[in-house]
Design an enzyme around this catalytic site. Structure first.
Site, PDB file in Angstrom:
ATOM      1  N   GLU A  83      -6.136  13.013 -14.991  1.00 21.06           N
ATOM      2  CA  GLU A  83      -5.190  13.062 -16.115  1.00 21.06           C
ATOM      3  C   GLU A  83      -3.850  13.594 -15.642  1.00 21.06           C
ATOM      4  O   GLU A  83      -3.782  14.328 -14.649  1.00 21.06           O
ATOM      5  CB  GLU A  83      -5.752  13.882 -17.276  1.00 21.06           C
ATOM      6  CG  GLU A  83      -6.304  15.214 -16.893  1.00 21.06           C
ATOM      7  CD  GLU A  83      -7.026  15.906 -18.053  1.00 21.06           C
ATOM      8  OE1 GLU A  83      -6.889  15.461 -19.201  1.00 21.06           O
ATOM      9  OE2 GLU A  83      -7.698  16.899 -17.798  1.00 21.06           O
ATOM     10  N   ASP A 129     -16.628  38.403 -38.853  1.00 21.98           N
ATOM     11  CA  ASP A 129     -16.850  38.571 -37.418  1.00 21.98           C
ATOM     12  C   ASP A 129     -18.241  37.995 -37.160  1.00 21.98           C
ATOM     13  O   ASP A 129     -19.247  38.600 -37.550  1.00 21.98           O
ATOM     14  CB  ASP A 129     -16.785  40.045 -37.028  1.00 21.98           C
ATOM     15  CG  ASP A 129     -17.010  40.231 -35.523  1.00 21.98           C
ATOM     16  OD1 ASP A 129     -17.606  39.318 -34.890  1.00 21.98           O
ATOM     17  OD2 ASP A 129     -16.608  41.272 -34.990  1.00 21.98           O
ATOM     18  N   VAL A 130     -18.289  36.855 -36.527  1.00 21.10           N
ATOM     19  CA  VAL A 130     -19.555  36.113 -36.450  1.00 21.10           C
ATOM     20  C   VAL A 130     -20.522  36.700 -35.426  1.00 21.10           C
ATOM     21  O   VAL A 130     -21.612  36.164 -35.236  1.00 21.10           O
ATOM     22  CB  VAL A 130     -19.308  34.612 -36.172  1.00 21.10           C
ATOM     23  CG1 VAL A 130     -18.443  34.006 -37.244  1.00 21.10           C
ATOM     24  CG2 VAL A 130     -18.717  34.399 -34.791  1.00 21.10           C
ATOM     25  N   LYS A 168      -6.394  17.283 -12.600  1.00 18.03           N
ATOM     26  CA  LYS A 168      -5.276  17.472 -13.540  1.00 18.03           C
ATOM     27  C   LYS A 168      -3.961  17.234 -12.802  1.00 18.03           C
ATOM     28  O   LYS A 168      -3.899  17.350 -11.572  1.00 18.03           O
ATOM     29  CB  LYS A 168      -5.267  18.924 -14.032  1.00 18.03           C
ATOM     30  CG  LYS A 168      -6.188  19.174 -15.212  1.00 18.03           C
ATOM     31  CD  LYS A 168      -5.865  20.527 -15.816  1.00 18.03           C
ATOM     32  CE  LYS A 168      -6.781  20.845 -16.985  1.00 18.03           C
ATOM     33  NZ  LYS A 168      -6.716  19.898 -18.086  1.00 18.03           N
ATOM     34  N   HIS A 198     -18.162  15.137 -26.278  1.00 19.80           N
ATOM     35  CA  HIS A 198     -17.435  14.109 -27.033  1.00 19.80           C
ATOM     36  C   HIS A 198     -17.231  12.826 -26.224  1.00 19.80           C
ATOM     37  O   HIS A 198     -16.922  11.789 -26.784  1.00 19.80           O
ATOM     38  CB  HIS A 198     -16.110  14.639 -27.578  1.00 19.80           C
ATOM     39  CG  HIS A 198     -15.067  14.893 -26.540  1.00 19.80           C
ATOM     40  ND1 HIS A 198     -15.032  16.024 -25.784  1.00 19.80           N
ATOM     41  CD2 HIS A 198     -14.025  14.140 -26.137  1.00 19.80           C
ATOM     42  CE1 HIS A 198     -14.015  15.966 -24.957  1.00 19.80           C
ATOM     43  NE2 HIS A 198     -13.379  14.832 -25.141  1.00 19.80           N
ATOM     44  N   LYS A 205     -19.543  22.445 -25.202  1.00 16.13           N
ATOM     45  CA  LYS A 205     -19.599  22.786 -23.787  1.00 16.13           C
ATOM     46  C   LYS A 205     -18.616  23.935 -23.515  1.00 16.13           C
ATOM     47  O   LYS A 205     -17.640  24.054 -24.253  1.00 16.13           O
ATOM     48  CB  LYS A 205     -19.249  21.570 -22.936  1.00 16.13           C
ATOM     49  CG  LYS A 205     -17.788  21.122 -23.131  1.00 16.13           C
ATOM     50  CD  LYS A 205     -17.217  20.437 -21.929  1.00 16.13           C
ATOM     51  CE  LYS A 205     -15.718  20.532 -21.987  1.00 16.13           C
ATOM     52  NZ  LYS A 205     -14.936  19.852 -21.075  1.00 16.13           N
ATOM     53  N   HIS A 220     -18.950  15.831 -18.630  1.00  9.11           N
ATOM     54  CA  HIS A 220     -18.648  14.464 -19.054  1.00  9.11           C
ATOM     55  C   HIS A 220     -19.021  13.406 -18.006  1.00  9.11           C
ATOM     56  O   HIS A 220     -19.592  12.367 -18.321  1.00  9.11           O
ATOM     57  CB  HIS A 220     -17.157  14.317 -19.372  1.00  9.11           C
ATOM     58  CG  HIS A 220     -16.646  15.335 -20.337  1.00  9.11           C
ATOM     59  ND1 HIS A 220     -17.293  15.636 -21.504  1.00  9.11           N
ATOM     60  CD2 HIS A 220     -15.543  16.132 -20.311  1.00  9.11           C
ATOM     61  CE1 HIS A 220     -16.601  16.569 -22.158  1.00  9.11           C
ATOM     62  NE2 HIS A 220     -15.548  16.884 -21.450  1.00  9.11           N
ATOM     63  N   ASP A 248     -15.464  21.841 -16.003  1.00  9.39           N
ATOM     64  CA  ASP A 248     -14.831  21.281 -17.199  1.00  9.39           C
ATOM     65  C   ASP A 248     -15.128  19.792 -17.360  1.00  9.39           C
ATOM     66  O   ASP A 248     -15.312  19.316 -18.475  1.00  9.39           O
ATOM     67  CB  ASP A 248     -13.308  21.512 -17.113  1.00  9.39           C
ATOM     68  CG  ASP A 248     -12.596  21.095 -18.388  1.00  9.39           C
ATOM     69  OD1 ASP A 248     -13.096  21.434 -19.464  1.00  9.39           O
ATOM     70  OD2 ASP A 248     -11.551  20.415 -18.308  1.00  9.39           O
TER      71      ASP A 248
END
Ligand code: NDP
Length: 456
Positions: free
Chosen positions: A202, A83-84, A325, A164, A134, A226, A221
């Site tokens: 997209e 459990d980080v 979208k 990315h 992000k 981006h 988003d």
């Protein structure tokens, strides 16, 4: 471990997650097989009761058909249940790492914040790098708080905020196009450019990602992250070199000069949400009816805003940023529209189409729309497009950004001050939307989205 390097360990927190399986591991596999990431060991961690074999199977599956180097890393990969958010578990993970440590937070943002708080308490070995995904916060204040937390663990130079898009070969190609050619760069300013569109529509709908997307929306988003990075590459002045500090300074400068057009977020932003519709042979339900969506949140699936880049070079040129979208008319491109030349004095007639330079992100293309004397009457112009499609880069975007993280080169990472600046740019729009000053429009899935333009 591959190669002869003293070694480093990529510790992926969130080993069973979607990002890890779909993007991170495939990128890593390609990077390894291209000869990168020498001396790397892979350690996965998560709450699932997996053993090494289960994790190795996941790694192999995500690597696809790995070559020798990637297969070696997959076969030696280890997994630890943890459990980080607990310091003791994180300490166990750090102790299990060989050589330098790269901690990749492939975790939900709230868990990343808790993991960071725990890491700050226990400390990390020297030269540890942190790689974050992000969203970097949900507004400027939370981005600042996250930056404060991260820099209490390691210095800024060891923090990699991954976007990315900065690893996409066509996006990176903006640099080559602008700064390695004589013909475009002298025209890229407010004397010659009428407007710039940066569009990333997209055809995918929600794709079962309500948990993340319904609390984010298209502005957070895509646009805040981006698309502002693409804007920075299109508008920055040439850096003296591609060293990380020069390159990131230039990006930071133009983003600091960027703000909503006319300081009017109501007039120059738009939000919309898709209703039921068809895209090809897929029938999409309305976004509001997708499982896991809280329709009352009014999350937008299409966001658009116009910004100004108030520098000597760009003042007066509107930049329209848009992403949606479930859009039928796919556009993923930056389009630079040039001002009309004064052709009437010569009596030339023909199409009213302005010259345009179009940089396509998917597929990777470059097109230049111009008007020339085609066949027939030499004084009547015809529109032509000079275009070229180029192949993908050697590495997928995640392979490219991972190379930076693993090689300790933060050039492609988003610097902390820039992450905060990007929030400052969109915050007036978010505030106007929260106050309901901008109505939430509808568009049918499969359509090209709201039609009228926001450009001034
Ligand atoms: P997922 O929900 O698919 O995965 C999250 C992972 O975190 C799971 O493996 C989960 O394991 C693990 N996890 C959660 N809590 C803990 C904990 N306390 N201790 C250890 N592990 C924990 O999310 P994504 O992979 O989609 O996203 C991860 C990050 O990447 C987010 O910041 C997201 O914004 C970003 N991102 C994602 C993209 C994508 O396409 N998926 C694209 C770009 C960015 P378990 O379920 O077993 O608890």
């Amino acid at each position: 471990m591959t190669g002869t390097n003293p070694g480093q360990t990529l510790l992926i927190l969130g080993a069973s997650g979607d990002l890890t399986a779909r993007l991170l591991l495939p990128g890593l596999g390609r990077l390894l097989d291209s000869g990168g990431a020498d001396g790397l060991a892979l350690l996965g961690a998560g709450t699932d009761d997996w053993d090494d074999e289960r994790w190795r199977a996941r790694v192999r599956e995500s690597f696809g058909t790995p070559g020798e180097r990637a297969a070696q890393v997959a076969d030696a990969a280890r997994y630890l249940r943890a459990d980080v958010t607990h310091g003791a578990d994180l300490k166990r993970l750090l102790d299990a790492c060989q050589g330098e440590v790269i901690v990749f937070f492939a975790l939900p943002p709230s868990v990343t914040a808790k993991a960071c708080a725990a890491l700050r308490e226990i400390g990390v070995p020297a030269r540890t790098r942190l790689a974050c995904e992000k969203p970097f916060g949900v507004d400027a204040a939370s981005a600042t708080a996250l930056n404060d937390l991260l820099t209490q663990i390691v210095p800024e130079a060891q923090i990699h905020r991954v976007d990315h898009f900065l690893g996409k070969s066509t996006v990176l190609n903006i640099l080559g196009l602008r700064f390695a050619n004589r013909i475009f760069e002298p025209l890229l300013n407010n004397v010659h450019v009428a407007s710039v569109d940066i569009v990333f529509d997209e055809d995918l709908g929600l794709e079962s990602r309500a948990g993340y997307y319904d609390s984010a929306g298209a502005l957070m988003d895509m646009v805040q992250s981006h698309l502002l990075q693409i804007l920075a590459l299109l508008t920055m002045d040439a850096p003296p070199s591609l060293h990380a500090h020069e390159f990131r300074d230039r990006k930071a400068q133009v983003l600091r000069a960027t703000s909503v057009w006319n300081d009017d977020p109501v007039g120059f932003s738009r939000r919309a949400r898709y209703t039921a519709g068809r895209i090809g042979d897929r029938q999409l339900p309305a976004y509001a009816d997708e499982p896991g969506v809280d329709a009352a949140r009014h999350t937008e699936t299409l966001a658009e805003m116009v910004v100004a880049v108030d520098t000597w070079r760009w003042a007066g040129v509107p930049f329209r940023l848009r992403s949606g979208k479930a859009v039928g008319n796919l556009r993923k491109e930056a389009v630079i529209t040039f001002r009309e030349p004064p052709r009437t004095p010569l009596g030339l007639t023909g199409p009213e189409r302005p010259d345009r330079l179009r940089i396509g992100f998917t597929p990777d293309r470059l097109d230049l729309d111009v008007n020339i004397n085609g066949p027939g009457d030499p004084f009547v112009l015809d529109p032509v497009t000079l275009g070229s499609e180029f192949g993908p880069g050697d590495l997928p975007p995640y392979g490219e950004v991972l190379r930076g993280v693993i090689d300790d080169d933060p050039t492609l990472s988003v610097r902390g001050d820039t992450a905060e600046t990007c929030w400052r740019i969109v915050e007036p729009v978010l505030a106007a939307w929260r106050a309901d000053d901008v109505p939430l429009q509808d568009y049918p899935a499969g359509s090209s989205g709201p039609k009228d333009t926001l450009l001034p």
